[in-house]
Write a protein that holds these residues in place. Structure first.
Motif, mmCIF file in Angstrom:
data_model
loop_
_atom_site.group_PDB
_atom_site.id
_atom_site.type_symbol
_atom_site.label_atom_id
_atom_site.label_comp_id
_atom_site.label_asym_id
_atom_site.label_seq_id
_atom_site.Cartn_x
_atom_site.Cartn_y
_atom_site.Cartn_z
ATOM 1 N N ASN A 1 -27.479 -57.562 -7.750
ATOM 2 C CA ASN A 1 -28.462 -58.368 -7.032
ATOM 3 C C ASN A 1 -28.593 -57.883 -5.590
ATOM 4 O OD1 ASN A 1 -28.751 -60.039 -9.327
ATOM 5 N ND2 ASN A 1 -27.068 -61.357 -8.645
ATOM 6 N N SER A 2 -29.646 -58.304 -4.930
ATOM 7 C CA SER A 2 -29.878 -57.949 -3.525
ATOM 8 C C SER A 2 -29.714 -56.454 -3.304
ATOM 9 C CB SER A 2 -28.920 -58.734 -2.620
ATOM 10 O OG SER A 2 -29.072 -60.120 -2.817
ATOM 11 N N LEU A 3 -30.333 -55.680 -4.147
ATOM 12 C CA LEU A 3 -30.170 -54.235 -4.097
ATOM 13 C C LEU A 3 -30.744 -53.649 -2.814
ATOM 14 C CD1 LEU A 3 -30.839 -53.486 -7.822
ATOM 15 C CD2 LEU A 3 -28.832 -52.708 -6.553
ATOM 16 N N LYS A 4 -30.069 -52.605 -2.327
ATOM 17 C CA LYS A 4 -30.453 -51.932 -1.096
ATOM 18 C C LYS A 4 -30.738 -50.453 -1.397
ATOM 19 C CE LYS A 4 -27.062 -54.726 1.440
ATOM 20 N NZ LYS A 4 -25.859 -54.665 2.320
ATOM 21 N N PRO A 5 -31.507 -49.794 -0.546
ATOM 22 C CA PRO A 5 -31.731 -48.352 -0.761
ATOM 23 C C PRO A 5 -30.432 -47.550 -0.857
ATOM 24 C CG PRO A 5 -33.306 -49.199 0.824
ATOM 25 C CD PRO A 5 -32.355 -50.329 0.530
ATOM 26 N N ASP A 6 -29.387 -47.984 -0.153
ATOM 27 C CA ASP A 6 -28.098 -47.280 -0.217
ATOM 28 C C ASP A 6 -27.436 -47.385 -1.591
ATOM 29 O OD1 ASP A 6 -26.877 -47.856 3.206
ATOM 30 O OD2 ASP A 6 -28.276 -46.391 2.349
ATOM 31 N N ASP A 7 -27.915 -48.272 -2.435
ATOM 32 C CA ASP A 7 -27.371 -48.384 -3.793
ATOM 33 C C ASP A 7 -27.951 -47.323 -4.727
ATOM 34 O OD1 ASP A 7 -27.589 -51.930 -3.356
ATOM 35 O OD2 ASP A 7 -25.774 -50.695 -3.258
ATOM 36 N N THR A 8 -28.924 -46.582 -4.250
ATOM 37 C CA THR A 8 -29.534 -45.539 -5.070
ATOM 38 C C THR A 8 -28.508 -44.483 -5.443
ATOM 39 O OG1 THR A 8 -31.722 -45.856 -4.098
ATOM 40 C CG2 THR A 8 -31.277 -43.716 -5.112
ATOM 41 N N ALA A 9 -28.326 -44.275 -6.741
ATOM 42 C CA ALA A 9 -27.321 -43.328 -7.230
ATOM 43 C C ALA A 9 -27.382 -43.271 -8.749
ATOM 44 C CB ALA A 9 -25.922 -43.752 -6.802
ATOM 45 N N VAL A 10 -26.750 -42.258 -9.316
ATOM 46 C CA VAL A 10 -26.505 -42.254 -10.751
ATOM 47 C C VAL A 10 -25.248 -43.098 -10.993
ATOM 48 C CG1 VAL A 10 -25.997 -40.881 -12.785
ATOM 49 C CG2 VAL A 10 -27.537 -39.981 -11.020
ATOM 50 N N HIS A 11 -25.365 -44.054 -11.869
ATOM 51 C CA HIS A 11 -24.254 -44.957 -12.167
ATOM 52 C C HIS A 11 -23.623 -44.576 -13.503
ATOM 53 C CE1 HIS A 11 -26.003 -47.141 -8.870
ATOM 54 N NE2 HIS A 11 -25.054 -48.069 -8.927
ATOM 55 N N TYR A 12 -22.303 -44.469 -13.501
ATOM 56 C CA TYR A 12 -21.556 -44.075 -14.687
ATOM 57 C C TYR A 12 -20.603 -45.178 -15.104
ATOM 58 C CZ TYR A 12 -22.955 -39.326 -13.313
ATOM 59 O OH TYR A 12 -23.662 -38.208 -12.970
#
Length: 121
Positions: free
Chosen positions: A82-93
């Motif tokens: 929730n409350s996602l930020k641009p810094d959360d942009t990534a490939v998630h594994y």
């Protein structure tokens, strides 16, 4: 043993996404499960982890925004973001320590294929 991740995608800042990851195959028991992420030019980092008993651990950057959970009957781990930020942009594994029926006395690390999360307006 395979880990298959689902979810991810493009979301605006402040939005939400839910990731899931299902383990399948020759499984005896799953110990800890977790989510990691890797942004371009950065090292892979732990986002959140959960033990078989339900104890959780979060990176400081996601505390209060992300929630990890698991369904042991389905061998599945979830990550509600929730409350996602641009810094959360990534490939998630997704990751899991799994004891197989072949070697039930020892756990091995398994990884999912990665799913892209992009937070952008």
């Amino acid at each position: 043993v395979q880990l298959q991740a689902y979810g991810g995608g493009l979301v605006q800042p402040g939005g939400s996404l839910n990731l899931s990851c299902a383990a399948s195959g020759n499984i005896f028991k799953i110990n800890a499960m977790g989510w990691y992420r890797q942004a371009p030019g950065k090292q892979r980092e732990l986002v959140a982890a959960i033990t078989s008993g339900g104890s959780t651990n979060y990176a400081d950057s996601v505390k209060g925004r992300f929630t990890i959970s698991r369904d042991n009957a389905k061998n599945t781990v979830y990550l509600q973001m929730n409350s996602l930020k641009p810094d959360d942009t990534a490939v998630h594994y997704c990751n899991a320590e799994i004891r197989t029926k072949t070697t039930p006395w020892r756990g091995f690390d398994y990884w999912g294929q990665g799913t892209q999360v992009t937070v952008s307006s």
